[in-house]
Design an enzyme around this catalytic site. Sequence first.
Site, PDB file in Angstrom:
ATOM      1  N   GLY A  16      50.285  44.424  76.246  1.00 20.68           N
ATOM      2  CA  GLY A  16      50.959  43.657  75.271  1.00 20.68           C
ATOM      3  C   GLY A  16      50.254  42.307  74.316  1.00 20.68           C
ATOM      4  O   GLY A  16      49.510  41.775  75.424  1.00 20.68           O
ATOM      5  N   ARG A  77      47.680  50.466  73.773  1.00 17.68           N
ATOM      6  CA  ARG A  77      48.011  50.898  75.196  1.00 17.68           C
ATOM      7  C   ARG A  77      47.157  52.428  74.872  1.00 17.68           C
ATOM      8  O   ARG A  77      47.787  52.769  74.128  1.00 17.68           O
ATOM      9  CB  ARG A  77      49.518  50.980  75.452  1.00 17.68           C
ATOM     10  CG  ARG A  77      50.209  49.641  75.441  1.00 17.68           C
ATOM     11  CD  ARG A  77      51.563  49.619  76.359  1.00 17.68           C
ATOM     12  NE  ARG A  77      52.268  48.470  75.837  1.00 17.68           N
ATOM     13  CZ  ARG A  77      52.336  47.376  76.605  1.00 17.68           C
ATOM     14  NH1 ARG A  77      51.760  47.130  77.641  1.00 17.68           N
ATOM     15  NH2 ARG A  77      52.993  46.402  76.193  1.00 17.68           N
ATOM     16  N   ASP A 108      48.209  43.090  83.923  1.00 18.03           N
ATOM     17  CA  ASP A 108      47.727  43.852  85.150  1.00 18.03           C
ATOM     18  C   ASP A 108      47.267  45.373  85.010  1.00 18.03           C
ATOM     19  O   ASP A 108      46.299  45.774  85.438  1.00 18.03           O
ATOM     20  CB  ASP A 108      48.900  43.822  85.989  1.00 18.03           C
ATOM     21  CG  ASP A 108      50.153  44.556  85.641  1.00 18.03           C
ATOM     22  OD1 ASP A 108      50.404  44.713  84.372  1.00 18.03           O
ATOM     23  OD2 ASP A 108      50.936  44.914  86.606  1.00 18.03           O
ATOM     24  N   THR A 131      48.848  37.522  79.455  1.00 16.14           N
ATOM     25  CA  THR A 131      50.183  38.207  79.195  1.00 16.14           C
ATOM     26  C   THR A 131      51.122  37.211  79.217  1.00 16.14           C
ATOM     27  O   THR A 131      51.039  36.117  80.142  1.00 16.14           O
ATOM     28  CB  THR A 131      50.407  39.247  80.355  1.00 16.14           C
ATOM     29  OG1 THR A 131      51.718  39.326  80.365  1.00 16.14           O
ATOM     30  CG2 THR A 131      49.813  38.561  81.655  1.00 16.14           C
ATOM     31  N   ILE A 132      52.276  37.309  78.373  1.00 16.48           N
ATOM     32  CA  ILE A 132      53.238  36.387  78.745  1.00 16.48           C
ATOM     33  C   ILE A 132      54.084  36.183  79.978  1.00 16.48           C
ATOM     34  O   ILE A 132      54.881  35.440  80.174  1.00 16.48           O
ATOM     35  CB  ILE A 132      54.413  36.354  77.303  1.00 16.48           C
ATOM     36  CG1 ILE A 132      55.175  37.887  77.191  1.00 16.48           C
ATOM     37  CG2 ILE A 132      53.848  36.133  76.216  1.00 16.48           C
ATOM     38  CD1 ILE A 132      56.375  37.741  76.492  1.00 16.48           C
ATOM     39  N   ASP A 133      53.945  37.256  80.838  1.00 15.16           N
ATOM     40  CA  ASP A 133      54.834  37.560  81.936  1.00 15.16           C
ATOM     41  C   ASP A 133      54.336  36.613  83.141  1.00 15.16           C
ATOM     42  O   ASP A 133      55.382  36.518  83.677  1.00 15.16           O
ATOM     43  CB  ASP A 133      54.855  39.039  82.073  1.00 15.16           C
ATOM     44  CG  ASP A 133      55.256  40.055  81.125  1.00 15.16           C
ATOM     45  OD1 ASP A 133      56.192  39.318  80.452  1.00 15.16           O
ATOM     46  OD2 ASP A 133      55.365  41.163  81.003  1.00 15.16           O
ATOM     47  N   ASP A 135      52.569  37.416  85.464  1.00 13.34           N
ATOM     48  CA  ASP A 135      52.773  38.036  86.721  1.00 13.34           C
ATOM     49  C   ASP A 135      51.605  38.441  87.313  1.00 13.34           C
ATOM     50  O   ASP A 135      51.356  39.621  87.863  1.00 13.34           O
ATOM     51  CB  ASP A 135      53.680  39.534  86.349  1.00 13.34           C
ATOM     52  CG  ASP A 135      53.101  40.482  85.416  1.00 13.34           C
ATOM     53  OD1 ASP A 135      52.082  39.749  84.699  1.00 13.34           O
ATOM     54  OD2 ASP A 135      53.611  41.313  85.020  1.00 13.34           O
ATOM     55  N   GLY A 176      60.699  39.820  80.634  1.00 15.94           N
ATOM     56  CA  GLY A 176      60.421  39.814  81.849  1.00 15.94           C
ATOM     57  C   GLY A 176      61.078  41.066  82.756  1.00 15.94           C
ATOM     58  O   GLY A 176      62.001  40.919  83.106  1.00 15.94           O
ATOM     59  N   ARG A 177      59.983  42.225  82.798  1.00 13.10           N
ATOM     60  CA  ARG A 177      60.799  43.280  83.239  1.00 13.10           C
ATOM     61  C   ARG A 177      60.682  43.251  84.875  1.00 13.10           C
ATOM     62  O   ARG A 177      61.548  43.659  85.454  1.00 13.10           O
ATOM     63  CB  ARG A 177      59.863  44.749  83.023  1.00 13.10           C
ATOM     64  CG  ARG A 177      60.284  45.333  81.785  1.00 13.10           C
ATOM     65  CD  ARG A 177      59.378  46.248  81.165  1.00 13.10           C
ATOM     66  NE  ARG A 177      58.083  45.972  81.076  1.00 13.10           N
ATOM     67  CZ  ARG A 177      57.075  46.255  80.329  1.00 13.10           C
ATOM     68  NH1 ARG A 177      57.476  46.878  79.300  1.00 13.10           N
ATOM     69  NH2 ARG A 177      55.986  45.715  80.374  1.00 13.10           N
ATOM     70  N   GLY A 191      68.951  24.213  80.420  1.00 12.80           N
ATOM     71  CA  GLY A 191      70.045  23.690  80.900  1.00 12.80           C
ATOM     72  C   GLY A 191      70.966  24.903  80.908  1.00 12.80           C
ATOM     73  O   GLY A 191      72.152  24.441  80.516  1.00 12.80           O
TER      74      GLY A 191
HETATM   75  P1  ATP Z   1      51.482  43.727  79.688  1.00  7.96           P
HETATM   76  O1  ATP Z   1      51.579  42.917  80.896  1.00  7.96           O
HETATM   77  O2  ATP Z   1      51.598  42.948  78.483  1.00  7.96           O
HETATM   78  O3  ATP Z   1      52.355  44.915  79.844  1.00  7.96           O
HETATM   79  P2  ATP Z   1      49.203  45.387  80.441  1.00  7.96           P
HETATM   80  O4  ATP Z   1      47.761  45.029  80.421  1.00  7.96           O
HETATM   81  O5  ATP Z   1      49.752  45.341  81.722  1.00  7.96           O
HETATM   82  O6  ATP Z   1      49.855  44.250  79.695  1.00  7.96           O
HETATM   83  P3  ATP Z   1      49.586  48.356  80.222  1.00  7.96           P
HETATM   84  O7  ATP Z   1      50.290  48.828  79.235  1.00  7.96           O
HETATM   85  O8  ATP Z   1      50.068  48.435  81.493  1.00  7.96           O
HETATM   86  O9  ATP Z   1      49.692  46.620  79.596  1.00  7.96           O
HETATM   87  O10 ATP Z   1      47.995  48.442  80.228  1.00  7.96           O
HETATM   88  C1  ATP Z   1      47.191  48.387  79.236  1.00  7.96           C
HETATM   89  C2  ATP Z   1      46.289  49.480  79.102  1.00  7.96           C
HETATM   90  O11 ATP Z   1      45.318  49.221  79.981  1.00  7.96           O
HETATM   91  C3  ATP Z   1      46.817  50.712  79.158  1.00  7.96           C
HETATM   92  O12 ATP Z   1      47.473  51.531  78.072  1.00  7.96           O
HETATM   93  C4  ATP Z   1      45.609  51.755  79.658  1.00  7.96           C
HETATM   94  O13 ATP Z   1      44.752  51.985  78.678  1.00  7.96           O
HETATM   95  C5  ATP Z   1      45.147  50.798  80.421  1.00  7.96           C
HETATM   96  N1  ATP Z   1      45.381  51.036  81.877  1.00  7.96           N
HETATM   97  C6  ATP Z   1      46.535  50.777  82.438  1.00  7.96           C
HETATM   98  N2  ATP Z   1      46.834  50.983  83.790  1.00  7.96           N
HETATM   99  C7  ATP Z   1      45.649  52.087  84.020  1.00  7.96           C
HETATM  100  C8  ATP Z   1      45.023  52.749  85.130  1.00  7.96           C
HETATM  101  N3  ATP Z   1      45.852  52.726  86.103  1.00  7.96           N
HETATM  102  N4  ATP Z   1      43.904  53.404  84.952  1.00  7.96           N
HETATM  103  C9  ATP Z   1      43.424  53.043  83.568  1.00  7.96           C
HETATM  104  N5  ATP Z   1      43.641  52.549  82.653  1.00  7.96           N
HETATM  105  C10 ATP Z   1      44.849  51.824  82.791  1.00  7.96           C
END
Ligand code: ATP
Length: 328
Positions: A16, A77, A108, A131-133, A135, A176-177, A191
Amino acid sequence: MENKTISRIGVLTSGGDAPGMNAAIRAVVRTCKYYNLESYGIYRGYEGMILNDIRKLETKDVAYILERGGTFLKSARSAEFRTTEGRKKAFDNLQKHNINALVVIGGDGSLTGAHLFFEEFGIPAVGLPGTIDNDLSGTDSTIGFDTACNTAIQAIDKIRDTASSHDRLFFVEVMGRDAGFIAINAGIGSGAAATLIPEKKMPVETLIERLKSRAKAKKQSNIVIVAEGGKSGGAMEISEKVRKILPGYDIKVTILGHLQRGGSPSSFDRLLASKLGVAAVEGLIQGKYDVMAGIINNKVVYTPIKRAIVDDKSVDEDDFRVAKILST
Ligand code: ATP
């Protein structure tokens, strides 16, 4: 440990988008220039690595992007990068450009990808928490989180104007999932009457009691903040439960959605992203691989990616307590 082999750094944004990603890319490119390294932009995250959408970046390419939201490298993604074959294609493309190190800006999932890629192909990578989250462990704040909180609070301020003019009860859903960081900050900062976050279950009866006691205290407006991944359901679901129990209330629901991702980064996020962009390149030069650069207590800290992505960062108990005290 000084590493002499790094000469070309590829930078990408993945997952994201978050405000401040541009500021981080700019810092990476300018720091590369400072240390006489070359920088390459990888477009659309890992997807662009697989499709060989990779271009050399000069400092002029990152002019006037510090203040812009989103990411000019675009984000995506990539399902294919989750496969060994996909990652092999990506590696081959990096080889074609002689790219021998990566800066991966994302959440992550993106950092998990960077970690796997390092394990399989030995490409040194430093991750930045984009990431805005908020986390990710290993940093007090992630790039984009502060801006997202500001955006949410500004929107809630506007909702309060209409809520108090009509004695309405508003349920406002924020992003925030899995983590309630935006929700708790927005709840305290605006508030709110109550804040529902994924980390804690608040029974609907508790919420009803809170609303009733606020009615007795003649509070003029009631805004309930709900994190999208809340244990008690999203804003729609909870509002329906409350409507059944309190049919006399004029209940409205607003889902802030993607507007929380957009906008010019706050000064905090610009500084954070700029400092971390420099830290990413300096980390690679110093041989710090497979780590995420973060800032803790105003100091740059490198945390092994494996530790940064562990799902153990949750809203501070104290913040939850403050939100409760101030809403009753
Ligand atoms: P956000 O916190 O905004 O969701 P993010 O980085 O966690 O961001 P994801 O969609 O989980 O977003 O991951 C982004 C990309 O990272 C995925 O589309 C994929 O290409 C790669 N990725 C995520 N997990 C894996 C994994 N276990 N193995 C390999 N590549 C991964």
